[in-house]
Design a protein around this motif. Sequence first.
Motif, mmCIF file in Angstrom:
data_model
loop_
_atom_site.group_PDB
_atom_site.id
_atom_site.type_symbol
_atom_site.label_atom_id
_atom_site.label_comp_id
_atom_site.label_asym_id
_atom_site.label_seq_id
_atom_site.Cartn_x
_atom_site.Cartn_y
_atom_site.Cartn_z
ATOM 1 N N VAL A 152 0.853 -1.171 0.000
ATOM 2 C CA VAL A 152 0.000 0.000 0.000
ATOM 3 C C VAL A 152 0.894 1.228 0.000
ATOM 4 O O VAL A 152 1.738 1.392 0.867
ATOM 5 C CB VAL A 152 -0.934 0.020 1.233
ATOM 6 N N ILE A 208 -2.980 3.296 -2.324
ATOM 7 C CA ILE A 208 -3.183 2.363 -3.429
ATOM 8 C C ILE A 208 -2.681 0.992 -3.014
ATOM 9 O O ILE A 208 -1.550 0.824 -2.585
ATOM 10 C CB ILE A 208 -2.458 2.857 -4.698
ATOM 11 N N ASN A 209 -3.527 -0.015 -3.155
ATOM 12 C CA ASN A 209 -3.202 -1.376 -2.763
ATOM 13 C C ASN A 209 -2.920 -2.205 -4.007
ATOM 14 O O ASN A 209 -3.823 -2.629 -4.713
ATOM 15 C CB ASN A 209 -4.361 -1.972 -1.953
ATOM 16 N N ALA A 210 -1.624 -2.454 -4.276
ATOM 17 C CA ALA A 210 -1.218 -3.175 -5.481
ATOM 18 C C ALA A 210 -1.622 -4.647 -5.435
ATOM 19 O O ALA A 210 -1.855 -5.258 -6.469
ATOM 20 C CB ALA A 210 0.289 -3.053 -5.670
ATOM 21 N N TYR A 234 -4.356 -6.069 -4.589
ATOM 22 C CA TYR A 234 -5.716 -6.359 -5.018
ATOM 23 C C TYR A 234 -6.031 -5.852 -6.412
ATOM 24 O O TYR A 234 -7.180 -5.637 -6.760
ATOM 25 C CB TYR A 234 -6.710 -5.800 -3.989
ATOM 26 N N ASP A 258 -5.444 -2.996 -7.963
ATOM 27 C CA ASP A 258 -5.841 -1.610 -8.168
ATOM 28 C C ASP A 258 -5.162 -1.114 -9.449
ATOM 29 O O ASP A 258 -3.938 -1.137 -9.547
ATOM 30 C CB ASP A 258 -5.409 -0.768 -6.971
ATOM 31 N N ARG A 288 -4.502 1.689 -10.514
ATOM 32 C CA ARG A 288 -3.584 2.810 -10.302
ATOM 33 C C ARG A 288 -2.189 2.336 -9.900
ATOM 34 O O ARG A 288 -1.221 3.087 -10.006
ATOM 35 C CB ARG A 288 -4.138 3.746 -9.233
ATOM 36 N N SER A 289 -2.064 1.081 -9.490
ATOM 37 C CA SER A 289 -0.773 0.591 -9.023
ATOM 38 C C SER A 289 0.274 0.583 -10.134
ATOM 39 O O SER A 289 1.470 0.661 -9.858
ATOM 40 C CB SER A 289 -0.908 -0.800 -8.402
#
Length: 135
Positions: free
Chosen positions: A3, A8-10, A12, A14, A16-17
Amino acid sequence: AVVSSSGINAEYGDPRSAVAVKEVDPRIHFALNCGSKGCPPIRVYTADKLDSQLTRATKGFLGGGGCEVDGETKRVSLSPILKWYSVDFGRSEVEMLKWLCKFIGHTEKGRLLQEMIDTKQYRVVWQSYDWGLNH
């Protein structure tokens, strides 16, 4: 989970990651400007001089009132920018203060701050933020 400081949680997926900054250079907070009087001054940055320009912006902001140290009262008065983005400056208050020492180092303010850190005798207070428009 990975995170970022932006939340932003990569792990899951996301989307935006893919473009999220993995490791933030905290000096960026002294270069970005929202247009208010409490922000760092507006400057032009160039790719070939970015490192030295970010260092200059950081030293200028901290030396220009973003970090005030009072040896008598043992108070360290900081811009709320440091509070809002504290995760980028260290995992604790003392880590943040040590990070600040790198940029105010060889000054009376730096000497006082280092002494207060070493003796664990300090109190951090947060300055008011001036949201007024910076014309």
